[in-house]
Scaffold this motif. Structure first.
Motif, mmCIF file in Angstrom:
data_model
loop_
_atom_site.group_PDB
_atom_site.id
_atom_site.type_symbol
_atom_site.label_atom_id
_atom_site.label_comp_id
_atom_site.label_asym_id
_atom_site.label_seq_id
_atom_site.Cartn_x
_atom_site.Cartn_y
_atom_site.Cartn_z
ATOM 1 N N GLY B 122 -1.551 9.185 -0.503
ATOM 2 C CA GLY B 122 -1.604 10.622 -0.242
ATOM 3 C C GLY B 122 -0.270 11.224 -0.611
ATOM 4 O O GLY B 122 0.052 11.322 -1.790
ATOM 5 N N ALA B 123 0.525 11.586 0.395
ATOM 6 C CA ALA B 123 1.825 12.209 0.110
ATOM 7 C C ALA B 123 2.850 11.818 1.171
ATOM 8 O O ALA B 123 3.394 12.665 1.865
ATOM 9 C CB ALA B 123 1.664 13.716 0.022
ATOM 10 N N LEU B 125 5.884 10.518 0.657
ATOM 11 C CA LEU B 125 7.292 10.652 0.245
ATOM 12 C C LEU B 125 7.691 12.113 0.000
ATOM 13 O O LEU B 125 8.569 12.399 -0.792
ATOM 14 C CB LEU B 125 7.562 9.844 -1.030
ATOM 15 C CG LEU B 125 7.296 8.341 -0.982
ATOM 16 C CD1 LEU B 125 7.692 7.695 -2.320
ATOM 17 C CD2 LEU B 125 8.058 7.674 0.156
ATOM 18 N N MET B 126 7.039 13.013 0.714
ATOM 19 C CA MET B 126 7.292 14.434 0.472
ATOM 20 C C MET B 126 8.599 14.930 1.072
ATOM 21 O O MET B 126 8.971 16.087 0.887
ATOM 22 C CB MET B 126 6.151 15.277 1.043
ATOM 23 C CG MET B 126 4.909 15.275 0.202
ATOM 24 S SD MET B 126 5.199 15.875 -1.481
ATOM 25 C CE MET B 126 5.769 17.535 -1.116
ATOM 26 N N ASN B 225 8.051 9.279 8.574
ATOM 27 C CA ASN B 225 9.086 9.801 9.465
ATOM 28 C C ASN B 225 8.401 10.340 10.729
ATOM 29 O O ASN B 225 7.193 10.129 10.916
ATOM 30 C CB ASN B 225 9.969 10.850 8.734
ATOM 31 C CG ASN B 225 9.258 12.159 8.423
ATOM 32 O OD1 ASN B 225 8.186 12.451 8.974
ATOM 33 N ND2 ASN B 225 9.843 12.944 7.543
ATOM 34 N N TYR B 229 1.751 12.267 9.344
ATOM 35 C CA TYR B 229 0.481 12.119 10.062
ATOM 36 C C TYR B 229 -0.602 11.602 9.116
ATOM 37 O O TYR B 229 -0.421 11.559 7.901
ATOM 38 C CB TYR B 229 0.051 13.434 10.736
ATOM 39 C CG TYR B 229 -0.260 14.581 9.815
ATOM 40 C CD1 TYR B 229 0.745 15.436 9.356
ATOM 41 C CD2 TYR B 229 -1.574 14.834 9.392
ATOM 42 C CE1 TYR B 229 0.462 16.498 8.516
ATOM 43 C CE2 TYR B 229 -1.864 15.898 8.546
ATOM 44 C CZ TYR B 229 -0.845 16.724 8.114
ATOM 45 O OH TYR B 229 -1.129 17.772 7.270
ATOM 46 N N VAL B 230 -1.702 11.194 9.743
ATOM 47 C CA VAL B 230 -2.831 10.646 8.989
ATOM 48 C C VAL B 230 -3.958 11.668 9.036
ATOM 49 O O VAL B 230 -4.164 12.329 10.066
ATOM 50 C CB VAL B 230 -3.266 9.290 9.606
ATOM 51 C CG1 VAL B 230 -4.486 8.727 8.889
ATOM 52 C CG2 VAL B 230 -2.107 8.304 9.552
ATOM 53 N N THR B 231 -4.664 11.833 7.920
ATOM 54 C CA THR B 231 -5.751 12.824 7.871
ATOM 55 C C THR B 231 -6.919 12.391 8.774
ATOM 56 O O THR B 231 -7.021 11.227 9.155
ATOM 57 C CB THR B 231 -6.244 13.006 6.425
ATOM 58 O OG1 THR B 231 -6.552 11.710 5.890
ATOM 59 C CG2 THR B 231 -5.172 13.648 5.563
ATOM 60 N N ARG B 232 -7.782 13.362 9.110
ATOM 61 C CA ARG B 232 -8.904 13.079 10.026
ATOM 62 C C ARG B 232 -9.764 11.915 9.552
ATOM 63 O O ARG B 232 -10.272 11.146 10.341
ATOM 64 C CB ARG B 232 -9.787 14.332 10.180
ATOM 65 C CG ARG B 232 -9.190 15.412 11.074
ATOM 66 C CD ARG B 232 -9.909 16.722 10.860
ATOM 67 N NE ARG B 232 -9.755 17.118 9.461
ATOM 68 C CZ ARG B 232 -10.744 17.392 8.629
ATOM 69 N NH1 ARG B 232 -12.004 17.359 9.046
ATOM 70 N NH2 ARG B 232 -10.505 17.714 7.374
ATOM 71 N N LYS B 236 -5.624 9.137 4.327
ATOM 72 C CA LYS B 236 -4.388 9.564 3.666
ATOM 73 C C LYS B 236 -3.259 9.796 4.675
ATOM 74 O O LYS B 236 -3.495 10.166 5.812
ATOM 75 C CB LYS B 236 -4.634 10.854 2.868
ATOM 76 C CG LYS B 236 -5.569 10.662 1.666
ATOM 77 C CD LYS B 236 -5.267 11.666 0.602
ATOM 78 C CE LYS B 236 -6.136 11.584 -0.652
ATOM 79 N NZ LYS B 236 -6.752 10.325 -0.983
ATOM 80 N N ILE B 238 0.295 11.957 5.197
ATOM 81 C CA ILE B 238 1.006 13.140 4.703
ATOM 82 C C ILE B 238 2.316 13.301 5.478
ATOM 83 O O ILE B 238 2.310 13.301 6.709
ATOM 84 C CB ILE B 238 0.176 14.434 4.893
ATOM 85 C CG1 ILE B 238 -1.184 14.338 4.192
ATOM 86 C CG2 ILE B 238 0.966 15.654 4.404
ATOM 87 C CD1 ILE B 238 -2.115 15.511 4.485
ATOM 88 N N PRO B 240 4.829 16.158 6.050
ATOM 89 C CA PRO B 240 4.950 17.591 5.727
ATOM 90 C C PRO B 240 6.331 17.923 5.188
ATOM 91 O O PRO B 240 7.333 17.358 5.619
ATOM 92 C CB PRO B 240 4.739 18.291 7.079
ATOM 93 C CG PRO B 240 4.206 17.258 8.012
ATOM 94 C CD PRO B 240 4.662 15.929 7.494
#
Lengths: 245, 245
Positions: B122-123, B125-126, B225, B229-232, B236, B238, B240
């Motif tokens: 997912g994302a 390393l944002m 970090n 969080y993890v999507t529902r 994935k 994420i 933020p």
């Protein structure tokens, strides 16, 4: 079923773009992105529909991408470098998640700005490193400061994204001051402007002198660890992995 | 004048390789690399001369590359992922520097394993992140431990290279123990095996449970970090960036 690609187009030059990135552009009905990046890939877009917008319109772009995907269009949301490193991947997934949408989102990785700049500089990222953005638009400066301290304390190589802009000319000086508490003044620093784009340029300097160089929002700053050295011709930075030659 | 390319071929699937990487293979008279990576690009090599060798022969490969380049051959030294991240770029430049050679070396960046794994997850390393190798073959374990502490203290997202091998099965457990001093047990952890290769697989778990998952030398471990969080749908991760949705 329509889908959304979030595509890392790499640093800029087409030769550093992947086939998967090009394929996602080809598969899209509509291409969405920040105007500067749309311009970079203009030759690859052909006569497809394009929605470009200015800086700081990231949420708008993602909401538009989702809306159009829900209408049955394949979307390619472009991001420079790697879409997953301070790029569009996170915010696109956040928008999809917040709206409880089941639209498929595929993240296409790209050559990140740090990796592109490192290749130009030689091999500065050969050992443990940190990536820190100096932009305090979305992150409290206290958090950034804390991370700079930790990065210095851990003797990491450090890649600084968004090192300087007109709105925050002094963050890079504060970062330098913090890092000088942990790293020697002569620690090698590479500054690459427009890495792997046309008009690329770079300098190799030291932590003490780094702010004498031109640094702007198109620059990537890479600061060595305690073992990083500069080659005899002064043209490359190398962080040894630890091999005994 | 002959030259040496040190080429990051990306994670494995050709679609994630760049044009510049392919062009460097095409321009080479001789291709040199670790056997596993040579096998990955077999279809791109044609009938060119190939010198492949086993693990831990990195210095030999670089010395051979330099010797052959000095005889007038163009060499492509291949490295998986990005050549500049725990790859062959550094050691090749070190060998050239130590022999006072003036052979040109060009580093061709590739999609790094961390970026490839992140795209699958997912994302994650944002936001600010660290890259740490848990291999203590070339680095004292005390240095690795110190960096894990600093990475935890700074609330960085953490990418672990070389998380586990038969020779060092416990490093990952020690890393977990250190990070649990700073990060919540439920911190999301993504483990991707063979990222962006055939037979890719991944799990999303937590810092507390991560060592129940299969982890080996083909795995990349990404630890979130405090805001990750993890999507529902649990598919994935994420991290933020900080946008207000």
């Amino acid at each position: 079923m329509s889908k959304i690609y979030v595509t890392g187009i790499g640093p800029g030059l087409y030769e550093h773009m992947t086939e998967a990135a090009k394929a996602s552009l080809a598969d899209a009905d509509i291409i969405i992105g920040y105007k500067t990046y749309i311009d970079i890939i203009a030759d690859l877009i052909g006569d497809k529909e394009v929605l470009s917008s200015g800086m700081r319109r990231e949420i708008d772009r993602c909401e538009k991408a989702l809306e159009l995907a829900q209408q049955g269009k394949n979307i390619c949301l472009v991001s420079s470098g790697d879409a997953g490193v301070f790029g569009m991947a996170g915010i696109m997934l956040e928008v999809v998640e917040s709206k409880h949408s089941d639209i498929e989102v595929e993240i296409i990785p790209g050559i990140s700005a740090a990796n592109a700049a490192a290749a130009t500089l030689g091999a500065p990222l050969m050992h443990d490193y940190v990536v820190i953005s100096l932009s305090d638009l979305l992150t409290d400066w206290e958090v950034i400061e804390k991370r700079l301290h930790c990065a210095g304390e851990g003797d990491f190589v450090i890649s600084l994204y968004n090192p300087k802009s007109k709105g925050r000319p002094h963050n890079i000086e504060m970062a330098q001051e913090i890092l000088l508490k942990y790293k020697a003044p002569e620690t090698p620093v590479g500054i690459v402007r427009n890495a792997k784009r046309h008009d690329e340029s770079y300098v190799i300097t030291t932590l003490k002198k780094m702010n004498e160089a031109e640094i702007d929002m198109f620059s990537m700053v890479i600061i060595g660890n305690s073992k990083t050295y500069v080659t005899r011709d002064q043209l490359k930075m190398i962080t040894p992995r630890g091999y005994q030659l």
